[in-house]
Design a protein around this motif. Structure first.
Motif, mmCIF file in Angstrom:
data_model
loop_
_atom_site.group_PDB
_atom_site.id
_atom_site.type_symbol
_atom_site.label_atom_id
_atom_site.label_comp_id
_atom_site.label_asym_id
_atom_site.label_seq_id
_atom_site.Cartn_x
_atom_site.Cartn_y
_atom_site.Cartn_z
ATOM 1 N N MET A 27 0.821 -1.185 0.000
ATOM 2 C CA MET A 27 0.000 0.000 0.000
ATOM 3 C C MET A 27 0.874 1.262 0.000
ATOM 4 S SD MET A 27 -3.375 0.206 2.097
ATOM 5 C CE MET A 27 -4.718 1.056 1.473
ATOM 6 N N ASN A 28 1.986 1.222 0.638
ATOM 7 C CA ASN A 28 2.906 2.333 0.673
ATOM 8 C C ASN A 28 3.490 2.608 -0.716
ATOM 9 O OD1 ASN A 28 3.643 4.236 2.456
ATOM 10 N ND2 ASN A 28 5.142 2.994 3.563
ATOM 11 N N LYS A 66 2.010 2.045 -3.564
ATOM 12 C CA LYS A 66 0.980 2.661 -4.401
ATOM 13 C C LYS A 66 0.916 4.165 -4.168
ATOM 14 C CE LYS A 66 -2.105 -1.272 -4.996
ATOM 15 N NZ LYS A 66 -3.452 -1.807 -4.785
ATOM 16 N N LYS A 67 0.999 4.572 -2.908
ATOM 17 C CA LYS A 67 0.980 6.003 -2.592
ATOM 18 C C LYS A 67 2.211 6.704 -3.159
ATOM 19 C CE LYS A 67 -1.803 5.763 1.600
ATOM 20 N NZ LYS A 67 -1.845 5.994 3.050
ATOM 21 N N PHE A 80 1.812 6.988 -6.919
ATOM 22 C CA PHE A 80 0.833 8.032 -7.233
ATOM 23 C C PHE A 80 1.436 9.425 -7.051
ATOM 24 C CE2 PHE A 80 -2.601 10.926 -5.902
ATOM 25 C CZ PHE A 80 -3.374 10.884 -7.053
ATOM 26 N N ALA A 81 2.156 9.633 -5.974
ATOM 27 C CA ALA A 81 2.774 10.935 -5.705
ATOM 28 C C ALA A 81 3.833 11.256 -6.760
ATOM 29 C CB ALA A 81 3.386 10.947 -4.315
#
Length: 81
Positions: free
Chosen positions: A1-2, A4-5, A8-9
């Motif tokens: 999940m980290n 993916k963030k 995205f950033a």
């Protein structure tokens, strides 16, 4: 999940950077050639072209206004108030 963030950033920053680059580079190109004339004769010719274009549209508008005036007069003759 980290991950993916982080992805995205990173993508968001890259898109922002590309947008800023294209926005500033297109303004620089547009400012370099702002349509100035090199000689007075060229400026005079361009001014004549612009005034002729304005005159053409103005004359067309005056003809239309004359037509509308005639229409109004005819309408008033037919439909007396």
């Amino acid at each position: 999940m980290n991950k993916k963030k982080l992805f995205f950033a990173t993508t968001l920053i890259a898109v922002f950077a590309v947008c800023v680059y294209y926005t500033t580079s297109s303004k620089t190109v547009a400012l370099k050639d702002c349509g100035t004339c090199k000689t007075t004769d060229e400026a005079f010719a361009e001014t004549q072209k612009a005034l002729n274009l304005i005159s053409t549209h103005l004359n067309s508008g005056i003809k239309s206004a004359t037509y509308l005036k005639e229409y109004e007069n005819t309408k008033n003759k037919i439909f007396k108030k």
